[in-house]
Design an enzyme around this catalytic site. Sequence first.
Site, PDB file in Angstrom:
ATOM      1  N   CYS A 360       0.838  -1.204   0.000  1.00 41.35           N
ATOM      2  CA  CYS A 360       0.000   0.000   0.000  1.00 41.35           C
ATOM      3  C   CYS A 360       0.873   1.254   0.000  1.00 41.35           C
ATOM      4  O   CYS A 360       1.399   1.657   1.043  1.00 41.35           O
ATOM      5  CB  CYS A 360      -0.899  -0.022   1.241  1.00 41.35           C
ATOM      6  SG  CYS A 360      -1.831   1.500   1.480  1.00 41.35           S
ATOM      7  N   CYS A 363      -0.301   4.129   2.213  1.00 40.44           N
ATOM      8  CA  CYS A 363      -0.047   3.965   3.651  1.00 40.44           C
ATOM      9  C   CYS A 363       1.436   4.181   3.972  1.00 40.44           C
ATOM     10  O   CYS A 363       1.776   4.901   4.898  1.00 40.44           O
ATOM     11  CB  CYS A 363      -0.416   2.555   4.112  1.00 40.44           C
ATOM     12  SG  CYS A 363      -2.062   2.029   3.657  1.00 40.44           S
ATOM     13  N   ASP A 364       2.299   3.527   3.219  1.00 40.99           N
ATOM     14  CA  ASP A 364       3.691   3.400   3.649  1.00 40.99           C
ATOM     15  C   ASP A 364       4.690   4.210   2.828  1.00 40.99           C
ATOM     16  O   ASP A 364       5.867   4.274   3.179  1.00 40.99           O
ATOM     17  CB  ASP A 364       4.095   1.916   3.616  1.00 40.99           C
ATOM     18  CG  ASP A 364       3.177   1.069   4.484  1.00 40.99           C
ATOM     19  OD1 ASP A 364       2.696   1.593   5.498  1.00 40.99           O
ATOM     20  OD2 ASP A 364       2.929  -0.098   4.140  1.00 40.99           O
TER      21      ASP A 364
END
Length: 539
Positions: A360, A363-364
């Site tokens: 993701c 997200c990261d």
Amino acid sequence: MKPRKEPFISKDSRKIIKKELDNLTNPVSILIFTSEDVNKSFNEFSIKLFTELARMSDKILPEFENLGGELSKIYDITHSPTILIQPDKYHIRLTGAPAGEEFRALLVTLIMASSGVTVLSDASRKRLADLKDKRNIKVFVSPSCPYCPQQAVMAIATAIEKAGFVTTEIIDIYENKDLAAKYNAFSVPQIFIDDRLVGLGLQPEEVFVEEVITATPVKTRPVESSAEKKEIDLLIIGAGPAGLTAAIYAERSGLESVVAEKSNIGGQVAITPIVENYPGFTRIGGKTLMDMMAQQAIQYADIHEGEEVLEILKTEDVFEIKTSRRKYAAKAVLLTTGAESKKLGIPGEKEFQGRGISYCAACDGYFFKDGKKVIVVGGGNTAAAEALYLKNIGVDVTIVHRKDTLRAEMFLQQGLKNNNIPILWNSEVKEIPGDKLVTGVVLENTIDKSQKTIQVDGVFIAIGYTPNNELAKNLGLETDEEGYIKVDPAQRTNIKGIYAAGDITGGIKQIVTAVSQGAVAAMTIFEDISNPYWKKKRA
Ligand SMILES: Cc1cc2nc3c(=O)[nH]c(=O)nc-3n(C[C@H](O)[C@H](O)[C@H](O)COP(=O)(O)OP(=O)(O)OC[C@H]3O[C@@H](n4cnc5c(N)ncnc54)[C@H](O)[C@@H]3O)c2cc1C
């Protein structure tokens, strides 16, 4: 002409925030520690933010302190910015500015700290009453992670419920690279209890509470046999675009419906940085689009976040369903459980998940934004979109693809060219070596089978999806060879009373198809409950 200065908080956002702050019952004291030496823009952000919030509500009482001053020694503050919420009563520490997604968590925190009433369920509060030992919770987050605020809020709620026992620290991984490195926390959210890793990714509330009690990782707990049973017309499993649309259509038809979502409302779209092909929106953040859909759906149906459906049993007339929270008896069940990222299944992948390996980018990706070197593995739309997102936020990104052409839309391919994103063709990732973190990837040339190792800090895997079909398999639903549920044009499965829509049915996995199938399924279910097709056939 002088450039126009944008206000720190826009007029529209100010209105929304003010409305939230009007919910504050008692004053909330806040200590903001900053230093001039590090994280300059985040320090400035924090000072401006709390100054503005105090202007909007006289219940917000910020005090600004220097790192290194007397008070910072008393509270043992080592990082800048650090924010303590209601320090006379609770141990709630935000190590890093509450920017981006984290601002949502801050607003809820202020409301909880003001009233002492938290978002935790009665069952969680009852369970927490058993906690007799001290606990320290650390949640690693980033401003672009859609799953983080919910996890942060649960951890902070625990510190409020168990004041004197639980200390909670929310740590931004980008502003606090030393702490991220110390705990090897390179994906978010990541949860440590008493410095032991207990969870990667958002935890269901009952699991998290159990982790706090035991200070160990816990699997989903099955519902107790005494749990109350709710009788409804329709249970929709999954709150992605298919489930939310079905909820709108079902309730508007008059079906009493509940949506159970094991994780966050929004499904895969909530982690999609930008959507450019949903009609009506030229370009919109995936999370924003899903927030809009959710706001509409919530006006109609009950949507339960963090509630996982564990078991569906078919009886003569109804379906008996067990979730992680309660039981339902439903006349019909709609599966919109979607799909999840495929794994490469190679050495290193499992070991370094959250330690440089991610599925993701939204997200990261943030952690890698200062020119760190990453690869995106894959050749479809998702791989191309993830690579573009990473490049845009300042990551040094290369695509690794095992073929010599991409499957991605031409529009995205053009984007890759325009952004000079290199592609390593005919290359397969064979191993992801690392020490504590990913250090590189072993690539094999698919033509001459030669191997080489290249050094990278991160690996983003975007090689397609596998259907979330556990429930379908247990029910005995017919699936295709890849495991996607077979449905007829009205979204009926081979078992009467069970329907499926969206990615779980395979085919074109897009938001438009998911929403249209969700609507069709809800209308079919309404028809079938009012006038069962299986009875019609028998007559
Ligand atoms: C990175 C990325 C980028 C994308 N970009 C685009 C794009 O630009 N345009 C586009 O049209 N599409 C895009 N897609 C595809 C799109 O996101 C999907 O087609 C769409 O989300 C499918 O919706 P769905 O409702 O069927 O399933 P999902 O969105 O997958 O939602 C399923 C939900 O069910 C929940 N669930 C699963 N099992 C259970 C259970 N047992 N109990 C309770 N809940 C459960 C899951 O937690 C999840 O929230 C993208 C996908 C990804 C991953």
